[in-house]
Scaffold this active site. Structure first.
Site, short mmCIF file in Angstrom:
data_model
loop_
_atom_site.label_atom_id
_atom_site.label_comp_id
_atom_site.label_asym_id
_atom_site.label_seq_id
_atom_site.Cartn_x
_atom_site.Cartn_y
_atom_site.Cartn_z
NE ARG A 126 -3.84 2.44 0.75
CZ ARG A 126 -3.80 3.55 0.59
NH1 ARG A 126 -2.68 4.32 0.07
NH2 ARG A 126 -4.69 4.51 0.93
CD GLU A 134 -11.47 3.99 -2.83
OE1 GLU A 134 -11.76 2.68 -3.15
OE2 GLU A 134 -10.19 4.19 -2.38
NE ARG A 174 -3.85 -2.92 2.53
CZ ARG A 174 -4.72 -1.89 2.25
NH1 ARG A 174 -5.42 -1.70 1.08
NH2 ARG A 174 -5.26 -1.30 3.54
#
Length: 262
Positions: A126, A134, A174
């Site tokens: 990330r 998004e 992540r």
């Protein structure tokens, strides 16, 4: 030959010897001789040092969940990007030591191909400090410039070698990291470039925002620069109606987890 039976002495019978007498009879100079001791010490130190170096620098990390605690904020991951999931997340095949360690030129050190070879074999990254628009998911429409952000990131890093300076593991396994890629021999900060092009906003959250050492001000300046020049998602944006990725997720009751595929 045994003695006559009327005698009580057996020449084959061994007399008991005290353990201390045995020690005193042993010649220990062989074991204390520097010519014997020094090679043993050097060999042991070399083996232990090599193993420690391997664990720290050459052992491949297949998933973010397996990154050791001592690794965070002190080390980086070098590898090849195998997939880009969205505008601020991708998967990395870790190649410790790079080409010097034989990666991508030795037959047994190549990046696997296909989903089967990469399954459970890549680190989910990330990108720290940024939030890209998004895409459409869970029945919600995509944000403006979500496709542009994804396409740009894909073209910029997919199948390229990158270095990720990892800071922490989030609750979805992540690795949150600042990511750099080489372009024309220059090292480029991927997150910073996205902010400057107006393809992402500075990551805003009540808790857990991570920028890396000394990068928050630089990132906010890049966002301000893009906003002033109406770059990317800031082009034609009405400040009253403009919806940041964070606002979008808040409105739809999403967390950063289920909106990002990594």
């Amino acid at each position: 030959m045994r003695w006559p039976p009327w005698t009580s002495k057996d020449p084959d019978e061994k007399k008991p010897v005290k353990w201390s007498d045995t020690l005193n009879a042993t010649d220990w100079t062989h074991y204390t001789d520097p010519r014997n001791v020094i090679p043993v010490v050097l060999l042991t130190a070399t083996v232990l040092g090599s193993y420690s170096f391997y664990r720290s620098y050459l052992r491949r990390i297949p998933q973010a969940a397996l990154i050791a605690p001592k690794f965070w904020r002190k080390r980086s991951l070098f590898g090849r990007v195998t997939t880009v999931g969205d505008g601020d997340g991708f998967r990395l095949f870790h190649m410790p030591g790079g080409r010097l360690a034989g990666w991508e030129w030795l037959p047994w050190r190549r990046v696997p191909e296909g989903r089967a070879g990469l399954k459970d074999n890549t680190v989910s990254i990330r990108i720290a400090g940024i939030d890209a628009p998004e895409g459409a998911h869970f029945g919600h429409p995509a944000q403006p410039y979500s496709k542009e952000a994804l396409d740009w990131l894909t073209g910029y890093i997919l199948h390229r070698r990158v270095r990720a300076y990892v800071y922490k593991k989030d609750q979805y396994d992540r690795a949150v990291a600042t990511v750099y890629v080489r372009k024309w021999l220059l090292r480029r900060d991927v997150g910073y470039r996205m902010l400057k092009l107006g393809l992402a906003t500075v990551y805003e959250a009540k808790t857990g925002a991570e920028f890396g050492p000394g990068l928050e001000e630089k990132y906010r300046t890049a966002e301000w620069w893009a906003k002033m020049r109406r770059k990317g998602l800031w082009g034609g944006a009405d400040e009253k109606e403009f919806e940041t990725p964070r606002n979008y997720k808040t409105k739809h009751g999403q967390s950063d987890s289920n909106s990002k595929t990594g």
